[in-house]
Design a protein around this motif. Sequence first.
Motif, PDB file in Angstrom:
ATOM      1  N   ILE A  10       0.842  -1.203   0.000  1.00 34.69           N
ATOM      2  CA  ILE A  10       0.000   0.000   0.000  1.00 34.69           C
ATOM      3  C   ILE A  10       0.872   1.246   0.000  1.00 34.69           C
ATOM      4  O   ILE A  10       0.678   2.160  -0.791  1.00 34.69           O
ATOM      5  CB  ILE A  10      -0.940  -0.016   1.213  1.00 34.69           C
ATOM      6  CG1 ILE A  10      -1.895  -1.219   1.123  1.00 34.69           C
ATOM      7  CG2 ILE A  10      -1.720   1.284   1.317  1.00 34.69           C
ATOM      8  CD1 ILE A  10      -2.828  -1.357   2.291  1.00 34.69           C
ATOM      9  N   ASN A  11       1.844   1.318   0.900  1.00 33.44           N
ATOM     10  CA  ASN A  11       2.820   2.403   0.904  1.00 33.44           C
ATOM     11  C   ASN A  11       4.113   1.855   1.491  1.00 33.44           C
ATOM     12  O   ASN A  11       4.278   0.643   1.642  1.00 33.44           O
ATOM     13  CB  ASN A  11       2.307   3.640   1.652  1.00 33.44           C
ATOM     14  CG  ASN A  11       1.843   3.318   3.064  1.00 33.44           C
ATOM     15  OD1 ASN A  11       2.502   2.561   3.786  1.00 33.44           O
ATOM     16  ND2 ASN A  11       0.714   3.887   3.459  1.00 33.44           N
ATOM     17  N   SER A  12       5.008   2.736   1.840  1.00 30.66           N
ATOM     18  CA  SER A  12       6.335   2.289   2.272  1.00 30.66           C
ATOM     19  C   SER A  12       6.310   1.594   3.626  1.00 30.66           C
ATOM     20  O   SER A  12       7.267   0.912   3.987  1.00 30.66           O
ATOM     21  CB  SER A  12       7.296   3.480   2.343  1.00 30.66           C
ATOM     22  OG  SER A  12       6.832   4.447   3.277  1.00 30.66           O
ATOM     23  N   ASP A  66       3.200  -0.056  10.253  1.00 32.54           N
ATOM     24  CA  ASP A  66       4.409   0.088  11.084  1.00 32.54           C
ATOM     25  C   ASP A  66       5.553  -0.792  10.610  1.00 32.54           C
ATOM     26  O   ASP A  66       6.343  -1.289  11.419  1.00 32.54           O
ATOM     27  CB  ASP A  66       4.097  -0.199  12.558  1.00 32.54           C
ATOM     28  CG  ASP A  66       3.069   0.749  13.120  1.00 32.54           C
ATOM     29  OD1 ASP A  66       3.055   1.911  12.669  1.00 32.54           O
ATOM     30  OD2 ASP A  66       2.296   0.342  13.996  1.00 32.54           O
ATOM     31  N   LEU A  67       5.627  -1.045   9.309  1.00 29.59           N
ATOM     32  CA  LEU A  67       6.788  -1.729   8.763  1.00 29.59           C
ATOM     33  C   LEU A  67       7.878  -0.710   8.430  1.00 29.59           C
ATOM     34  O   LEU A  67       7.624   0.496   8.345  1.00 29.59           O
ATOM     35  CB  LEU A  67       6.397  -2.522   7.509  1.00 29.59           C
ATOM     36  CG  LEU A  67       5.319  -3.595   7.682  1.00 29.59           C
ATOM     37  CD1 LEU A  67       5.064  -4.290   6.353  1.00 29.59           C
ATOM     38  CD2 LEU A  67       5.715  -4.607   8.738  1.00 29.59           C
ATOM     39  N   ARG A  68       9.084  -1.215   8.250  1.00 31.07           N
ATOM     40  CA  ARG A  68      10.186  -0.320   7.920  1.00 31.07           C
ATOM     41  C   ARG A  68      10.231  -0.103   6.421  1.00 31.07           C
ATOM     42  O   ARG A  68      10.153  -1.069   5.641  1.00 31.07           O
ATOM     43  CB  ARG A  68      11.509  -0.913   8.389  1.00 31.07           C
ATOM     44  CG  ARG A  68      11.638  -0.994   9.878  1.00 31.07           C
ATOM     45  CD  ARG A  68      13.035  -1.348  10.314  1.00 31.07           C
ATOM     46  NE  ARG A  68      13.621  -2.440   9.542  1.00 31.07           N
ATOM     47  CZ  ARG A  68      14.549  -3.251  10.017  1.00 31.07           C
ATOM     48  NH1 ARG A  68      14.976  -3.105  11.248  1.00 31.07           N
ATOM     49  NH2 ARG A  68      15.054  -4.214   9.260  1.00 31.07           N
ATOM     50  N   THR A 101       9.471  -3.581   0.908  1.00 26.69           N
ATOM     51  CA  THR A 101       8.693  -2.347   1.049  1.00 26.69           C
ATOM     52  C   THR A 101       9.320  -1.247   0.198  1.00 26.69           C
ATOM     53  O   THR A 101      10.522  -1.248  -0.093  1.00 26.69           O
ATOM     54  CB  THR A 101       8.655  -1.904   2.517  1.00 26.69           C
ATOM     55  OG1 THR A 101       9.979  -1.832   3.035  1.00 26.69           O
ATOM     56  CG2 THR A 101       7.847  -2.882   3.351  1.00 26.69           C
ATOM     57  N   HIS A 102       8.474  -0.315  -0.198  1.00 28.47           N
ATOM     58  CA  HIS A 102       8.938   0.803  -1.022  1.00 28.47           C
ATOM     59  C   HIS A 102       9.854   1.718  -0.214  1.00 28.47           C
ATOM     60  O   HIS A 102       9.900   1.663   1.011  1.00 28.47           O
ATOM     61  CB  HIS A 102       7.745   1.612  -1.538  1.00 28.47           C
ATOM     62  CG  HIS A 102       6.852   0.842  -2.452  1.00 28.47           C
ATOM     63  ND1 HIS A 102       7.326   0.071  -3.485  1.00 28.47           N
ATOM     64  CD2 HIS A 102       5.488   0.722  -2.477  1.00 28.47           C
ATOM     65  CE1 HIS A 102       6.304  -0.485  -4.127  1.00 28.47           C
ATOM     66  NE2 HIS A 102       5.173  -0.122  -3.521  1.00 28.47           N
ATOM     67  N   THR A 142      15.310  11.208  -0.122  1.00 33.99           N
ATOM     68  CA  THR A 142      15.303  10.031  -0.977  1.00 33.99           C
ATOM     69  C   THR A 142      14.366  10.321  -2.138  1.00 33.99           C
ATOM     70  O   THR A 142      13.751  11.397  -2.208  1.00 33.99           O
ATOM     71  CB  THR A 142      14.828   8.782  -0.211  1.00 33.99           C
ATOM     72  OG1 THR A 142      13.458   8.982   0.191  1.00 33.99           O
ATOM     73  CG2 THR A 142      15.678   8.527   1.028  1.00 33.99           C
ATOM     74  N   THR A 143      14.235   9.353  -3.027  1.00 35.18           N
ATOM     75  CA  THR A 143      13.315   9.564  -4.148  1.00 35.18           C
ATOM     76  C   THR A 143      11.869   9.662  -3.678  1.00 35.18           C
ATOM     77  O   THR A 143      11.014  10.164  -4.403  1.00 35.18           O
ATOM     78  CB  THR A 143      13.440   8.408  -5.156  1.00 35.18           C
ATOM     79  OG1 THR A 143      13.214   7.170  -4.457  1.00 35.18           O
ATOM     80  CG2 THR A 143      14.816   8.394  -5.784  1.00 35.18           C
ATOM     81  N   ALA A 144      11.588   9.203  -2.436  1.00 35.39           N
ATOM     82  CA  ALA A 144      10.227   9.299  -1.903  1.00 35.39           C
ATOM     83  C   ALA A 144       9.915  10.692  -1.378  1.00 35.39           C
ATOM     84  O   ALA A 144       8.749  11.016  -1.161  1.00 35.39           O
ATOM     85  CB  ALA A 144      10.018   8.267  -0.789  1.00 35.39           C
ATOM     86  N   GLY A 145      10.951  11.499  -1.165  1.00 33.34           N
ATOM     87  CA  GLY A 145      10.691  12.853  -0.688  1.00 33.34           C
ATOM     88  C   GLY A 145      11.670  13.277   0.389  1.00 33.34           C
ATOM     89  O   GLY A 145      12.686  12.609   0.659  1.00 33.34           O
ATOM     90  N   ASP A 146      11.361  14.408   0.996  1.00 36.32           N
ATOM     91  CA  ASP A 146      12.208  14.972   2.045  1.00 36.32           C
ATOM     92  C   ASP A 146      11.817  14.373   3.388  1.00 36.32           C
ATOM     93  O   ASP A 146      10.632  14.215   3.691  1.00 36.32           O
ATOM     94  CB  ASP A 146      12.068  16.494   2.097  1.00 36.32           C
ATOM     95  CG  ASP A 146      12.453  17.139   0.773  1.00 36.32           C
ATOM     96  OD1 ASP A 146      13.268  16.526   0.058  1.00 36.32           O
ATOM     97  OD2 ASP A 146      11.932  18.231   0.472  1.00 36.32           O
ATOM     98  N   GLY A 147      12.826  14.064   4.190  1.00 36.06           N
ATOM     99  CA  GLY A 147      12.589  13.406   5.465  1.00 36.06           C
ATOM    100  C   GLY A 147      12.372  14.374   6.611  1.00 36.06           C
ATOM    101  O   GLY A 147      12.199  15.586   6.428  1.00 36.06           O
ATOM    102  N   GLU A 148      12.388  13.813   7.803  1.00 36.80           N
ATOM    103  CA  GLU A 148      12.207  14.623   9.004  1.00 36.80           C
ATOM    104  C   GLU A 148      13.462  15.463   9.230  1.00 36.80           C
ATOM    105  O   GLU A 148      14.578  15.010   8.967  1.00 36.80           O
ATOM    106  CB  GLU A 148      11.957  13.730  10.216  1.00 36.80           C
ATOM    107  CG  GLU A 148      10.713  12.884  10.113  1.00 36.80           C
ATOM    108  CD  GLU A 148      10.550  12.003  11.329  1.00 36.80           C
ATOM    109  OE1 GLU A 148      11.002  12.411  12.422  1.00 36.80           O
ATOM    110  OE2 GLU A 148       9.986  10.910  11.191  1.00 36.80           O
TER     111      GLU A 148
END
Length: 1144
Positions: free
Chosen positions: A720-722, A783-785, A813-814, A887-893
């Motif tokens: 579904i998502n990462s 809550d997966l990594r 996972t993505h 990352t390619t998924a976007g900007d992190g915290e």
Amino acid sequence: MFIFDSDLSLNTVSLTDPFFFFLCSSFRWTKDGEEFDPGTDPELKVAENAGSFAFYTLSNTMDTLKQYQGKYVCYASNELGTAVSNEATLSTDVPPTQQKEKKVSVKSEAGSSIVLKCNPPQSSMEPIIHWMDWKLHHIKLSKRVVVGKDGNLYFAYLTTEDSRNDYTCNVQYLATRTILAKEPITLTVAPSNSLLRNKRPQMMRPTGSHSVYHALRGQTMELECIVQGHPTPDVTWLRKDGELSESRTSKEMFDRRLHFTNISESDAGEYQCSANNSQGKLTHIYTVIVEAAPYWTKEPVSQLYAPGETVRLDCQADGIPTPTISWTINGIPLSGQCTHQHNSTRGSLILNDVSFGDTAIYQCQASNKHGTIITNTNVYVIELPPQILSEDRNIYTFTEGQKASLECETFGSPKPKVTWESGSTSSLLADPRVNLLTNGILEIHNVTREDEGYYTCSVQNTNLSVIAELEVLNRTVILSPPQALKVQPGNTAIFSCVAQVDPKLGSPLIQWRKNNQKLFESHSDENHAVTLSWTPGDDHNSPVLEYVVEFEDQGLKDEHWEELKKVRGSEQHASLPLWPYMSYRFRVIAINEVGRSDPSKPSEIYNTPAEAPDNNPEDVRSESTNQNTLVEMDQRNFNGPNFRYMVLWRRAVGSGPYWHVNSTAAPPFVVNDVGNFSAFEIKVQAVNDIGEGPEPDPVIGYSGEDVPLDAPMNVGVVLINSTTIKASWAPVEKAKVRGHLLGYKVLILTGSRGHHRGLRAKESEETKVVETGPNEERRVISDLRPYSHYNLAMTVFNSKGEGPASETLEFKTHEGVPGPPTSLMLDSPSETEMTLHWTPPGQPNGVLIGYLLPMQVETIDDPTVGHLTLRSLDRHSHYRFYLRGRTTAGDGEPIMREGATTLDGAPPAFVNLSAGENAVNLSWVAKKRHRNVRFQIYYLNKKGIISEKVNSSQSFYQLQGLTPGSQYLLRFTYNNFTFFEAEIKTEGTGTMKVQPSFATQGWFIGVVSAIVLLLLILLILCFIKRSKGGKYSVKDKEEGPMDSEARPMKDETFGEYSYLEEKRTTSQASLCEESKLCSQDNLDFNGSSAMTMELNIDESLVSQLSRPSEGTEVLHGVPDNSPLNPTTVSAATNGMPNSVTILD
């Protein structure tokens, strides 16, 4: 009205009614009153099934959808007529989008009120407003800070804590699943120049003193009362013309809103909001006007009619304004001129002398400005012979006082008319208790025993009839209700209840309750009761308050009396309930205020007869101790000899009507060789020699469970998502579970992070276990990594354990956004530069492609870079740095650090000095943003000129090893420039050099002894001489000039002490015992009778003691434990003894 944001879909509804299933043979549509054929439109797809019709758009573009806006009506027809649907309005709406906005900054003073505006995009959909900060945390709301229905954020008054730069209005649209974040608002609250003053309440929303609200029946509505003031006002609501509805009204948003649910016409009226604080009160009046779209109060009923009958269709609707009623036949309006056959009167349609041609579907339509409703009614004109559907000779049983209903259901067209007759009365309907309903049912209210008998139902003008038998039973009456009892703690209280029941009803079920809570139920038995009577004894002038009846069971070996019942002191008999198959003896005890009497003599033995058990064991169940074993457990008391349990069992499926029967004296009862987890019907019945207990109800039990045999099949994973997946599986066959299916377990084995495990260090593996219910076939797991390898397997489990695991399914996972960088350190190489040093995120959650520094929109595309230097910074500003991994998924915290550039270093402008005896403390204020510099401190000590280097960032330094009581000149220099000078004197007194004492030397004692001996000889010689007549003038000797060494010491003389033998005191201890002052070098003996020791200190020594810079040799030879050492000298003597006495 229907709103579509992407595609168009219109459906018709299957039409059914109590008499007909409306199978449509054709459909047609109108759009805005014009014929509309969706089948001829190439942009539409038509789907037609039995009883339904739908069409869809093939394109989802807004330009395509706009052409289909309008009002649609569906017409469904068959041979019985045409039904018309309610009107459906179709409109399109563009989904709201994010608009470009300017940043808003608002400034205000503490104590002022303010409104932060949200301004959500215009849309026909109602938005949900969330005010949040940049971390997506909700802004804390309170009575002081509330959100209005318009989405704005209202502050009753401001405080300095309200200052922040991230007030963000988030607008959520549920229909389109869209959340739009508005531009953050910066609010700066400056402290007020004056004290925060209290303010009276004032309206913020709505404004003024009066508002008018309009609402439609059945909808929700909210009245709003947002006020400002200090302190924060309290808000209360009331209805001025009545009471607030507790079921339909509630207060929300800290009482700032009055919410109405399912509003009705009765809610119309005036409401008042009152705002109060310590400074005053404010009120606002709301006028609520409730109107209503049309709604039915009476709808016409579809019926069968015979030719020639008169049909009346009653149609009534209500609404505000009052709706108008109109009729159509098969969708065609009635003509304005009503014929003799069709008359419309006050909403009712009357059809006179109907014929087969009047078979049609009639529409009643009610309309006002808020809408239109329509109902379809079938009129079916047909001839059918009458029939009686109720069975003949039915028996109806009722108890006295109940309402009896005798059925006579008929069918036919025209509708058959029925009559009822009874052999006991000539006219049933003459009795006011009897009523004949239109559906043929005969009702008799409050039936009595006299109403028993046979009743005949007949159809007029035919020979059709049925007979119904009415049976009336005696009502149940409690003859002896329980009496009030007084029982001492620890004793037994027995209540009795005797009832009279009709014999046909069998033994009554008596239910006992305590405080209206059910205790238990029991069946009464009049055969087990006895009346006991007695003759009162002497009460000894104290009236008897109560009698206690006790019994003894003769079947017990030991004598044991138990309390059975208590009665009032005025009674001389008692009705005692007894148990079957027991041998009783009774005795009576009287009780008055003084105490209990002795028991009476026991009565004769009374035996109650045995009976069959009156109940069966409860809680019958099976317990699986091992495979192939069925265990039955329970126990109850018995009512006769040879009590036992009859156990009956059979397989629940496939065993037929036959039961296996066995008996046991006590549970458990074991049945072997019945297979793994097989279902059985089980009954346990109590039995004794008299008979059997009631017929028990069977329960379902199972034989022994075992672990499941198979694993779930068709296990699948959808990403579904990462961090979230959806696992699915096919259920295990029931036979393979071999027990009660408790659920499934999803086993997720955590592997290494990253999609290239060979390039990463192996991480510890963990197993995540997710349990599901027995009926689930899919589960969303979160809550997966991100960016990690996982292995998934599934098992099924019952109470015995888990079955085998399914084949392992590997998935990845993505990528996700990374966590914050592990560290961020700041370094300032100059006043306008700042260097950031960081370490990569501990949880990259993907392939790190770089970093983002939003401050200067710096994008770092090299993930290996760990530092960045920012230039051209303002030396007077403080900065807050946010660094994010990408990352390619976007900007992190982000990780955040605050700092400022460092200024050029400089020594302190002023130094505080504080002196001790051996040290001087130096302190100064270090400049926080200045670089550290090193400066030097010069001063003089024993070794000469001393220089010490100090860091300016220390703020404190101590000069050690100084001499007490000495004056020092301190000079502070930086880059060969003196920036500070100071003189300071250490605490304490200067030290002096003292010659060693000779008082304790051996030779000195010998010399003194010799002198004493010589003096003694001289005295003897003088005595002999005088005794021979010689004269010697002692007076002259005494009055002669005193030796200069024996003169008293002047006060101003420094360092001189006189040791006079004639001035010795015993109160002063000798220094020669513990000191080296009495050394040979310090002894000056002149041979006179008066011995004196003189300690001389040169003036240069005093000068050197006060000027330590001239050298350290002045203290040479002074021992550490000398009295001259400042650490051991008494302050009372200023460092020196008052006198030194040499003892003989």
